[in-house]
Design a protein around this motif. Structure first.
Motif, mmCIF file in Angstrom:
data_model
loop_
_atom_site.group_PDB
_atom_site.id
_atom_site.type_symbol
_atom_site.label_atom_id
_atom_site.label_comp_id
_atom_site.label_asym_id
_atom_site.label_seq_id
_atom_site.Cartn_x
_atom_site.Cartn_y
_atom_site.Cartn_z
ATOM 1 N N PRO A 64 -25.242 -37.865 72.244
ATOM 2 C CA PRO A 64 -25.901 -39.124 71.765
ATOM 3 C C PRO A 64 -25.871 -39.447 70.339
ATOM 4 N N TYR A 65 -25.570 -40.607 69.850
ATOM 5 C CA TYR A 65 -25.658 -40.911 68.421
ATOM 6 C C TYR A 65 -24.692 -40.294 67.568
ATOM 7 N N GLU A 66 -23.877 -39.513 68.079
ATOM 8 C CA GLU A 66 -22.788 -38.946 67.128
ATOM 9 C C GLU A 66 -22.119 -40.096 66.459
ATOM 10 N N THR A 67 -21.188 -39.654 65.235
ATOM 11 C CA THR A 67 -20.255 -40.602 64.554
ATOM 12 C C THR A 67 -18.889 -39.735 64.932
ATOM 13 N N VAL A 68 -17.993 -40.525 65.478
ATOM 14 C CA VAL A 68 -16.623 -40.129 65.592
ATOM 15 C C VAL A 68 -15.715 -40.715 64.996
ATOM 16 N N THR A 69 -14.659 -39.938 64.348
ATOM 17 C CA THR A 69 -13.547 -40.547 64.043
ATOM 18 C C THR A 69 -12.326 -40.058 64.815
ATOM 19 N N ASN A 70 -11.400 -41.056 64.837
ATOM 20 C CA ASN A 70 -10.150 -40.727 65.850
ATOM 21 C C ASN A 70 -9.194 -40.732 64.780
ATOM 22 N N TYR B 262 -14.813 -44.382 64.767
ATOM 23 C CA TYR B 262 -13.929 -45.283 63.895
ATOM 24 C C TYR B 262 -12.574 -44.679 64.580
ATOM 25 N N SER B 263 -11.674 -45.737 64.763
ATOM 26 C CA SER B 263 -10.478 -45.628 65.497
ATOM 27 C C SER B 263 -9.414 -46.195 64.476
ATOM 28 N N ILE B 264 -8.629 -45.043 63.783
ATOM 29 C CA ILE B 264 -7.735 -45.365 62.864
ATOM 30 C C ILE B 264 -6.455 -45.274 63.252
ATOM 31 N N ASP B 265 -5.341 -46.254 63.092
ATOM 32 C CA ASP B 265 -3.971 -46.192 63.387
ATOM 33 C C ASP B 265 -3.069 -46.518 62.209
ATOM 34 N N ILE B 266 -1.928 -46.327 61.804
ATOM 35 C CA ILE B 266 -1.046 -46.718 60.741
ATOM 36 C C ILE B 266 -0.117 -47.654 61.602
ATOM 37 N N ASN B 267 0.113 -48.043 62.829
ATOM 38 C CA ASN B 267 0.898 -49.031 63.165
ATOM 39 C C ASN B 267 0.228 -50.328 63.549
ATOM 40 N N ILE C 62 -11.906 -50.602 64.529
ATOM 41 C CA ILE C 62 -10.520 -50.398 64.600
ATOM 42 C C ILE C 62 -10.162 -50.399 62.926
ATOM 43 N N ILE C 63 -9.645 -49.531 62.414
ATOM 44 C CA ILE C 63 -9.159 -49.492 61.046
ATOM 45 C C ILE C 63 -7.738 -49.221 60.887
ATOM 46 N N GLU C 64 -6.980 -50.060 60.158
ATOM 47 C CA GLU C 64 -5.444 -50.026 60.117
ATOM 48 C C GLU C 64 -5.489 -49.200 58.883
ATOM 49 N N GLY C 65 -4.465 -48.308 58.787
ATOM 50 C CA GLY C 65 -4.119 -47.367 57.837
ATOM 51 C C GLY C 65 -3.780 -45.822 58.120
ATOM 52 N N ASP C 66 -3.444 -45.182 56.759
ATOM 53 C CA ASP C 66 -3.076 -43.625 56.958
ATOM 54 C C ASP C 66 -4.576 -42.961 56.919
ATOM 55 N N SER C 67 -4.716 -42.197 58.130
ATOM 56 C CA SER C 67 -5.878 -41.816 58.255
ATOM 57 C C SER C 67 -6.569 -40.789 57.047
ATOM 58 N N LYS C 68 -5.665 -40.227 56.407
ATOM 59 C CA LYS C 68 -5.672 -39.330 55.121
ATOM 60 C C LYS C 68 -6.414 -40.171 54.161
ATOM 61 N N THR C 69 -5.981 -41.391 53.927
ATOM 62 C CA THR C 69 -6.502 -42.173 52.919
ATOM 63 C C THR C 69 -7.686 -42.941 53.271
ATOM 64 N N VAL C 70 -7.928 -43.157 54.625
ATOM 65 C CA VAL C 70 -9.100 -43.889 55.148
ATOM 66 C C VAL C 70 -10.352 -42.859 54.972
ATOM 67 N N ILE C 71 -10.125 -41.673 55.213
ATOM 68 C CA ILE C 71 -10.924 -40.556 54.959
ATOM 69 C C ILE C 71 -11.375 -40.248 53.708
ATOM 70 N N VAL C 72 -10.318 -40.251 52.772
ATOM 71 C CA VAL C 72 -10.708 -39.837 51.384
ATOM 72 C C VAL C 72 -11.607 -41.137 50.850
ATOM 73 N N LYS C 73 -11.175 -42.400 51.101
ATOM 74 C CA LYS C 73 -11.918 -43.518 50.631
ATOM 75 C C LYS C 73 -13.252 -43.717 51.105
ATOM 76 N N GLN C 74 -13.320 -43.558 52.456
ATOM 77 C CA GLN C 74 -14.390 -44.231 53.305
ATOM 78 C C GLN C 74 -15.369 -43.139 53.896
ATOM 79 N N LEU D 181 -5.364 -31.336 58.560
ATOM 80 C CA LEU D 181 -6.589 -30.683 59.024
ATOM 81 C C LEU D 181 -7.394 -30.772 57.646
ATOM 82 N N GLU D 182 -7.307 -30.608 56.521
ATOM 83 C CA GLU D 182 -7.999 -30.513 55.460
ATOM 84 C C GLU D 182 -8.734 -31.907 55.597
ATOM 85 N N TYR D 183 -8.057 -33.183 55.693
ATOM 86 C CA TYR D 183 -8.976 -34.212 55.766
ATOM 87 C C TYR D 183 -10.018 -34.462 56.885
#
Ligand SMILES: C[S@@+](CC[C@H](N)C(=O)[O-])C[C@H]1O[C@@H](n2cnc3c(N)ncnc32)[C@H](O)[C@@H]1O
Length: 285
Positions: A123-129, A151-156, A178-190, A210-212
């Motif tokens: 319960p109450y976790e924040t998850v990023t896919n 957070y549900s990220i995809d580049i397509n 839902i977030i559109e973009g490269d997950s590497k960039t999304v993680i680094v920025k947000q 993996l580092e991201y």
């Protein structure tokens, strides 16, 4: 009573042709996706008609004519029988997923894996896919666990459009973003140091990213679900091979961690396996 596919085809195909038939095919919503060996190309239509006749849920048969390929993980699909369409609605674990199979990745074979991950979310976790496609893992988690946010990220962009629609269809808009973009960039920025759990369901990129995933976790750590492909000889354990690979990388990245679980998700070719490893990170550099 409906007959099985092989029984049905036994009346039309020669024994040598029957022996070449692939044993299974995927059904996504009301679309069957078959694969036909090159030597049976002349029988494609018969096989597709037999699928329609023996499976009452199937309205369309598509033939996969290329492997899943490219960054977007798409495959070439040729229409063979039934309604001419590539869009359908698939039901799984009480969720509905609208998807265009020609323009987005989707596999019904990951169904068990989606619920396996959802059952670990607290319960109450924040998850990023990081590689979320049309939102299947994210939505199953939102429906069956009690996360604060997924957070549900995809580049397509097409997958992102379907993911947005699926969030509405499943009424999880208050949880899944839902977030559109490269997950590497999304993680680094947000998302650096902000999430409890990261999903990496793209075996081709998980090692590189993996580092991201690590960067996204909160300073006191969290969980990563890492997917990879591996070839393993007869005397090798494919899960152990991936455990060693991922442990080596996490050590290089300075993480304090345990590999809490690993299993073969599916066999993808002769001695080729898709593996998942669950990682518990305690501290990061
Ligand atoms: C194997 S699919 C997984 C889809 C989804 N998890 C599911 O269960 O259906 C991988 C997805 O990653 C997306 N993808 C590829 N590279 C990406 C990147 N750098 N950042 C975000 N998404 C990416 C593809 O568009 C594709 O939808």
């Amino acid at each position: 009573m409906r007959r099985g596919l092989k029984d049905y085809l036994a009346e039309m195909l020669e024994p040598w042709e029957l022996s070449l038939l692939y044993r299974s095919y995927d059904v996504v919503g009301d679309i069957a996706v078959i694969r036909v060996p090159p030597a049976l190309k002349h029988r494609k239509k018969d096989i597709a008609e037999a699928v329609v006749q023996t499976n009452k849920h199937v309205k369309t048969v598509l033939c996969q004519s290329s492997p899943v390929q490219g960054d977007l993980r798409l495959r070439e699909l040729e229409w063979v029988a039934g309604e001419r369409k590539t869009e359908t609605i698939h039901k799984e674990w009480g969720c509905v997923f609208k998807v265009d199979l020609a323009r987005c990745y989707f596999s019904p074979r990951l169904s068990y894996e989606r619920m396996r991950i959802a059952s670990q979310v607290k319960p109450y976790e924040t998850v990023t896919n990081m590689f979320a496609g049309v939102g299947c893992f994210s939505i199953v988690i939102a429906k069956h666990a009690k996360p604060a946010k997924v957070y549900s990220i995809d580049i397509n962009p097409v997958a992102v459009r379907y993911a947005r629609e699926n969030v509405c269809l499943n009424k999880v808009g208050h949880i899944v973003e839902i977030i559109e973009g490269d997950s590497k960039t999304v993680i680094v920025k947000q998302q650096q140091n902000t999430v409890d759990r990261v999903l990496m369901p793209l075996p081709e990129k998980a090692y590189e990213y993996l580092e991201y995933a690590l960067a996204a976790l909160k300073p006191d750590g969290g969980a990563i679900h890492y997917y990879d492909f591996v070839h393993a000889g007869k005397d090798e354990n494919p899960v152990d091979k991936i455990r060693r690979k991922v442990a080596g990388r996490l050590k290089e990245l300075g993480a304090d961690f345990d590999l809490t679980f690993g299993r073969i998700v599916r066999t993808v070719g002769p001695r080729w396996f898709q593996i998942v490893v669950d990682i518990r990170v305690y501290t990061k550099r």
